[in-house]
Design a protein around this motif. Structure first.
Motif, mmCIF file in Angstrom:
data_model
loop_
_atom_site.group_PDB
_atom_site.id
_atom_site.type_symbol
_atom_site.label_atom_id
_atom_site.label_comp_id
_atom_site.label_asym_id
_atom_site.label_seq_id
_atom_site.Cartn_x
_atom_site.Cartn_y
_atom_site.Cartn_z
ATOM 1 N N GLY A 175 58.999 40.603 11.584
ATOM 2 C CA GLY A 175 60.312 41.069 12.661
ATOM 3 C C GLY A 175 59.921 41.658 13.218
ATOM 4 N N ASP A 176 58.115 42.019 13.283
ATOM 5 C CA ASP A 176 57.561 43.251 13.850
ATOM 6 C C ASP A 176 57.202 42.162 15.707
ATOM 7 N N MET A 177 56.902 43.160 16.305
ATOM 8 C CA MET A 177 56.727 42.346 17.420
ATOM 9 C C MET A 177 55.226 42.327 18.117
ATOM 10 N N LEU A 178 54.551 40.639 17.720
ATOM 11 C CA LEU A 178 53.342 40.371 18.194
ATOM 12 C C LEU A 178 53.411 40.683 19.599
ATOM 13 N N ARG A 179 52.405 41.041 19.996
ATOM 14 C CA ARG A 179 51.960 41.822 21.407
ATOM 15 C C ARG A 179 50.776 41.241 22.139
ATOM 16 N N ILE A 180 50.201 40.053 23.201
ATOM 17 C CA ILE A 180 48.758 40.185 24.104
ATOM 18 C C ILE A 180 48.927 40.622 25.562
ATOM 19 N N VAL A 181 47.888 41.678 25.251
ATOM 20 C CA VAL A 181 48.137 41.229 27.187
ATOM 21 C C VAL A 181 46.511 40.988 27.366
ATOM 22 N N GLY A 182 46.479 40.352 28.537
ATOM 23 C CA GLY A 182 44.964 39.450 29.213
ATOM 24 C C GLY A 182 45.430 40.488 30.038
ATOM 25 N N THR A 183 44.209 40.791 30.407
ATOM 26 C CA THR A 183 44.112 41.144 32.011
ATOM 27 C C THR A 183 42.603 39.805 32.085
ATOM 28 N N ALA A 184 43.385 39.226 33.479
ATOM 29 C CA ALA A 184 42.326 38.131 33.788
ATOM 30 C C ALA A 184 40.847 38.642 35.260
ATOM 31 N N ASN A 185 39.390 38.112 35.276
ATOM 32 C CA ASN A 185 38.842 38.802 35.918
ATOM 33 C C ASN A 185 37.681 37.178 36.309
ATOM 34 N N GLY A 186 37.620 37.200 37.840
ATOM 35 C CA GLY A 186 37.050 35.689 38.017
ATOM 36 C C GLY A 186 37.677 34.905 37.984
ATOM 37 N N ILE A 187 37.259 34.216 36.979
ATOM 38 C CA ILE A 187 37.584 32.688 37.602
ATOM 39 C C ILE A 187 38.637 32.846 36.440
ATOM 40 N N GLU A 188 37.930 33.342 35.491
ATOM 41 C CA GLU A 188 39.315 33.259 33.889
ATOM 42 C C GLU A 188 40.045 33.867 33.902
ATOM 43 N N PRO A 189 41.461 33.140 33.374
ATOM 44 C CA PRO A 189 42.647 33.970 33.465
ATOM 45 C C PRO A 189 43.053 34.400 32.206
ATOM 46 N N ALA A 190 42.726 34.572 31.555
ATOM 47 C CA ALA A 190 42.816 35.633 30.552
ATOM 48 C C ALA A 190 43.434 33.806 29.235
ATOM 49 N N PRO A 191 42.955 33.028 29.132
ATOM 50 C CA PRO A 191 43.352 32.102 28.157
ATOM 51 C C PRO A 191 43.756 32.571 27.060
ATOM 52 N N ILE A 192 44.059 32.161 25.859
ATOM 53 C CA ILE A 192 45.062 31.854 25.011
ATOM 54 C C ILE A 192 45.132 30.713 24.412
ATOM 55 N N ASP A 193 44.970 30.631 23.406
ATOM 56 C CA ASP A 193 45.228 29.600 22.451
ATOM 57 C C ASP A 193 46.354 29.370 21.395
ATOM 58 N N TYR A 194 46.178 30.530 20.565
ATOM 59 C CA TYR A 194 46.994 30.363 19.696
ATOM 60 C C TYR A 194 46.596 31.720 19.104
ATOM 61 N N VAL A 195 47.306 31.985 17.625
ATOM 62 C CA VAL A 195 47.338 33.872 17.204
ATOM 63 C C VAL A 195 47.694 33.280 15.947
ATOM 64 N N SER A 196 46.536 33.224 14.392
ATOM 65 C CA SER A 196 47.402 32.751 13.530
ATOM 66 C C SER A 196 47.236 34.662 12.270
ATOM 67 N N PHE A 197 47.847 34.002 11.505
ATOM 68 C CA PHE A 197 48.320 35.462 10.393
ATOM 69 C C PHE A 197 47.983 34.936 9.730
ATOM 70 N N LEU A 198 46.524 34.970 8.407
ATOM 71 C CA LEU A 198 46.313 34.554 7.751
ATOM 72 C C LEU A 198 46.007 35.350 6.061
ATOM 73 N N PRO A 199 46.982 34.405 5.145
ATOM 74 C CA PRO A 199 46.799 35.870 4.329
ATOM 75 C C PRO A 199 45.925 35.876 3.555
ATOM 76 N N PRO A 200 44.971 36.788 2.426
ATOM 77 C CA PRO A 200 44.121 36.627 1.530
ATOM 78 C C PRO A 200 42.987 35.266 2.116
ATOM 79 N N GLY A 201 42.022 34.971 1.585
ATOM 80 C CA GLY A 201 41.483 33.591 1.116
ATOM 81 C C GLY A 201 41.991 32.654 1.533
ATOM 82 N N ILE A 202 42.728 32.045 2.801
ATOM 83 C CA ILE A 202 42.998 30.926 3.770
ATOM 84 C C ILE A 202 42.030 31.554 4.880
ATOM 85 N N ILE A 203 41.397 29.888 5.479
ATOM 86 C CA ILE A 203 41.113 29.944 6.360
ATOM 87 C C ILE A 203 41.517 29.852 7.477
#
Length: 835
Positions: free
Chosen positions: A806-834
């Motif tokens: 239930g916690d809130m995950l938040r990512i703030v991205g600040t663009a720069n130049g031609i790079e628009p702070a792109p994000i694909d995904y976020v993984s929550f990996l338990p111990p030992g999981i790739i």
């Protein structure tokens, strides 16, 4: 007590930047065990620019660092009661009398004896004496103190490196900074680093260096640059490294003012003779020329309906009076071939262009052949041209800079691949015909031959951009001298010289390196399908679709049902038939073709059963997951060496291993998704397109971000990513965590484009758990991308983060130049999981 002190000094070594490479001359723990060290050094040449004089100075410096003893250098008129004598056969005989082993030494060879009170290092020539001095120091630096007496001769006379440096200071396929040979169109004034590089090359017995790109610029032939070539040659000559240059075939027209570059035109022939004489006047010992002609748009003799031999022999005539060699590349092919013709095959090109020219090349021409028929791929069979040219000298071209194999951002120890090629028996005339014996000139009784390694060092302190990648340069030189050496043996020699004697360090780096090529092959391209990188762009990240549908000829011929190049004589391109009959029979028959070359020689259904019992498609899935899993293990393995390696090199290598671990997952997912989508056949293990630990960025709540369809689609999880709404804005992506409360490693996959350095902040319930900048272009030397694709896709991980459901995950991205702070995904990996 003394040993303890030395061990402590070694263990607490100061930070190192890698510039010394394997010539660190670090103190050895067992130095006190070496009780028979002579009292002085006798160098049998006092000329300061001579390799023998350099050998004496090198011995003095090395012994001081390794054993803590400073020896004087005698004038060479007589040997003391206990001396290290270094010199040539002739100088030794003149000073000390007979030398029984003289007849055993071949050109560049050396004799080393540490038996008795004296050490004798005798070279067939001055270069050989220097090689012997480096050999002796290498033994000392590895703690090999036992008495020895032996002769060492080179396997082949040509042991060159090629540096694809451009006149503007850039380096094509170079991943370690700009050139130290050229800047702003001219040879550099300061040649200090060139001399340092020549020293490194001499220590691994490389005797020639071609300093400019095979895609050559004719302005290298200007008077100012010829003088610059002289400066470089002067700097490298004391180390026995001869300078060579690449030529642009059209230079007489584009630079010399003639209206033609026809090699049979007398005016062209005279022009090349004149310019060659000018160069040799300034560089009298120039090694020779390297020529790329009629390939990938480069000019050549075919322009005038002349043969490639006509072109090569023109240069041979110009260089022969000076003792020069012409290395003529066999990398000749049409990059506009028609894929719709089932018989067309780029792999056939070298034999087709050169087979009818065998015996028509002058004796000082060497045909330089890439090790495989295509282009430095992760797995290729040997080029059949090696067994085709019986009356022509040949050399093997290897790529130390791994253009298609991770560009020194992925650990790939290349020696095992080179060994496979060198030891391959091509059975020409049904007689033993190993590649190594063909290139030496032994098999077909040719006067010349050897090796050319494309290295592309730069100004980066590490030379290649990566500390661990230097094992490839080291092993290249060692194999060029003696291809019978084993990969692990050379690797461990290099580790001791580079990182010291700690058994855990040696074992760990050995295990990582020896697993690295197989891991890369698994998560990039296997079963002989080549490295499934983007061949149309930077050659770094995954893009299997780029192989097909174009004229470059690196085809996979993949469709919805089948994959692979049919190179059989019976049904395909006939490439298998270019090999001698004994080898051709193996490759022609799908039952006898090794699985690791199956798709190189055969076109099969995805459901074709391998010898392992798996289908081709399931092997693809399994191999890519296995390869990426292996890459993950390199990180904790390297972390286990903390405190055993100086902090600078430890941190810099760790950074690259973490990058490789993340990028291997990009590779794994991209290739698996591509062929899953193409074939429609599911992964039996249900891994592909099933990522239970991921939060897709496009499914998060977006403010200032928008969704973006990534191309190629398979280089994004779910085919989509998010980018800021403008290149100067800030975006926020947020989501409630649905995973059970616990401790996770949180991994963020994002895209790091060249041309911008976006900033990111990731938080849980407004508690920042990490910040970073998209600045890999400043930290990694690979060819970067301006797009969201498999080249720019990367990952950052924050370990051991406590979260509650239930916690809130938040990512703030600040663009720069031609790079628009792109994000694909976020993984929550338990111990030992790739993931």
């Amino acid at each position: 007590m003394r040993n303890l002190i030395i061990l402590l000094v070694v263990g607490l070594a100061a930070a190192e930047d890698g510039a010394s490479a394997w010539l660190r001359y670090a103190p050895v723990p067992q130095a006190s065990n070496y009780r028979s060290l002579p009292l002085s050094i006798v160098a049998l040449n006092t000329t300061t620019s001579s390799p023998v004089h350099i050998a004496g100075k090198e011995l003095q410096e090395g012994i001081k660092g390794i054993l803590g003893k400073e020896l004087s250098i005698a004038d060479g008129t007589k040997r003391g009661s206990s001396s290290i004598v270094v010199g040539t056969i002739d100088a030794y005989k003149k000073t000390f009398g007979d030398f029984e082993e003289a007849d055993d030494l071949e050109e560049d060879g050396f004799f080393l004896s540490t038996v008795g009170q004296n050490v004798r290092i005798i070279g067939q020539n001055q270069r050989g004496a220097l090689y012997g001095a480096f050999e002796y120091l290498s033994r000392l630096a590895q703690g090999k103190f036992s008495p020895v007496t032996y002769v060492s001769n080179p396997h082949a006379p040509i042991r060159w490196v090629n540096e694809w440096n451009n006149m503007d200071g850039s380096i094509e396929r170079g991943y370690a900074g700009p050139s130290f040979f050229f800047k702003n169109g001219f040879v550099v004034e300061n040649v200090t680093r060139a001399a340092e590089y020549a020293r490194l090359l001499a220590s691994i017995r490389v005797n020639g260096i071609v300093i400019n790109n095979v895609n050559a610029n004719a302005t290298l032939l200007s008077a100012r640059n010829i003088e610059g070539l002289g400066r470089l040659a002067d700097a490298m000559r004391p180390y026995g490294v001869q300078l060579g240059i690449s030529l642009n075939f059209a230079s007489p027209q584009t630079f010399g003012g003639l209206n033609t570059f026809d090699p049979l035109d007398p005016s062209v022939d005279a022009w090349w003779t004149n310019i060659t004489n000018q160069i040799y006047k300034r560089v009298p010992d120039m090694a020779g020329y390297l020529v790329k002609a009629n390939s990938e748009g480069q000019p050549g003799p075919l322009t005038y309906n002349r043969t490639l031999a006509d072109g090569a022999n023109m240069f041979a005539r110009a260089t022969k009076p000076h003792g020069g060699v012409v290395m003529f590349r066999a990398f000749v092919y049409d990059n506009h071939i028609n894929e719709s013709n089932w018989k067309n095959d780029r792999a056939n090109a070298a034999v087709e262009f050169f087979k009818n020219l065998d015996g028509r090349f002058d004796d000082n021409v060497v045909v330089q052949i890439k090790f495989g028929p295509i282009d430095f791929q992760v797995r290729e069979p040997p080029s059949p041209l090696f067994s085709t040219l019986h009356n022509t000298s040949t050399a093997i071209e290897l790529q130390v800079t791994p253009e298609y194999l991770g560009q020194n951002c992925h650990l790939v120890y290349l020696s095992p691949q080179w060994k496979e090629i060198l030891e391959f028996d091509l059975r020409a005339d049904d007689k033993p015909s190993k590649v190594k014996d063909i290139i030496s000139g032994e098999r077909f009784k040719r006067p010349l031959g050897g090796s050319a390694g494309v290295v592309n060092v730069g100004t980066n302190a590490t030379w290649l951009g990566s500390h661990l990648a230097m094992s490839n340069l080291y092993s290249y030189g060692r194999l060029a001298w003696d291809p019978s050496l084993e990969s692990e043996q050379m690797l461990q020699d290099w580790i001791r010289l580079t990182f010291g004697f700690d058994r855990k360090v040696i074992d760990t780096i050995t295990e990582m390196s020896m697993k690295s090529r197989a891991a890369y092959e698994n998560y990039s391209g296997n079963l002989g399908i080549q490295t499934l990188t983007d061949i149309l762009y930077t050659h770094f990240g995954p893009n299997p679709a780029s192989q097909d549908g174009n004229g470059w000829g690196q085809w996979t011929r993949a469709d919805g049902f089948s994959i692979g190049m049919d190179r059989t004589v019976k049904n395909g391109t006939g490439n298998a038939g270019q090999y001698p009959p004994a080898v051709a029979r193996v490759f022609e028959n799908i039952e006898t073709t090794p699985d690791n070359l199956l798709l190189w020689f055969h076109h099969v259904n995805y459901t074709h059963l391998l010898k392992s019992g798996k289908t081709v498609i399931q092997h693809f899935y399994d191999a890519h997951y296995e390869g990426a899993a292996t890459a993950q293990t390199f990180v904790p393995m390297w972390e286990s060496l903390k405190g055993k390696i100086d902090n600078q090199r430890y941190s810099e290598v760790l950074f690259r291993q973490v990058f490789q671990a993340g990028h291997s997952i990009v590779w794994r997912d991209a290739i698996s998704r591509f062929y899953n989508n193409l074939s429609g056949i599911p992964d039996q293990a249900k891994r592909v397109n099933n990522y239970p630990y991921r939060v897709e960025a496009e499914k998060m709540k977006l403010d200032g971000y928008k969704t973006y369809a990534v191309n190629p689609f398979h280089t994004a999880s779910g085919s989509m990513a998010i980018v800021t709404t403008s290149n100067s804005s800030v975006g926020t992506a947020s989501a409630n965590i649905t995973y059970p409360s616990g401790t996770y490693d949180i991994a963020v996959n994002y895209y790091d484009l060249i041309g911008g350095r976006s900033k990111y902040d990731i938080s849980i319930n407004n508690r920042t758990i990490g910040t970073w900048t998209g600045d890999l272009e400043d930290k990694l030397g690979h060819a970067p991308s301006i797009y969201l694709d498999g080249h720019s896709a990367t990952r950052i991980t924050f370990k051991g983060v406590k979260v509650n459901k239930g916690d809130m995950l938040r990512i703030v991205g600040t663009a720069n130049g031609i790079e628009p702070a792109p994000i694909d995904y976020v993984s929550f990996l338990p111990p030992g999981i790739i993931d």
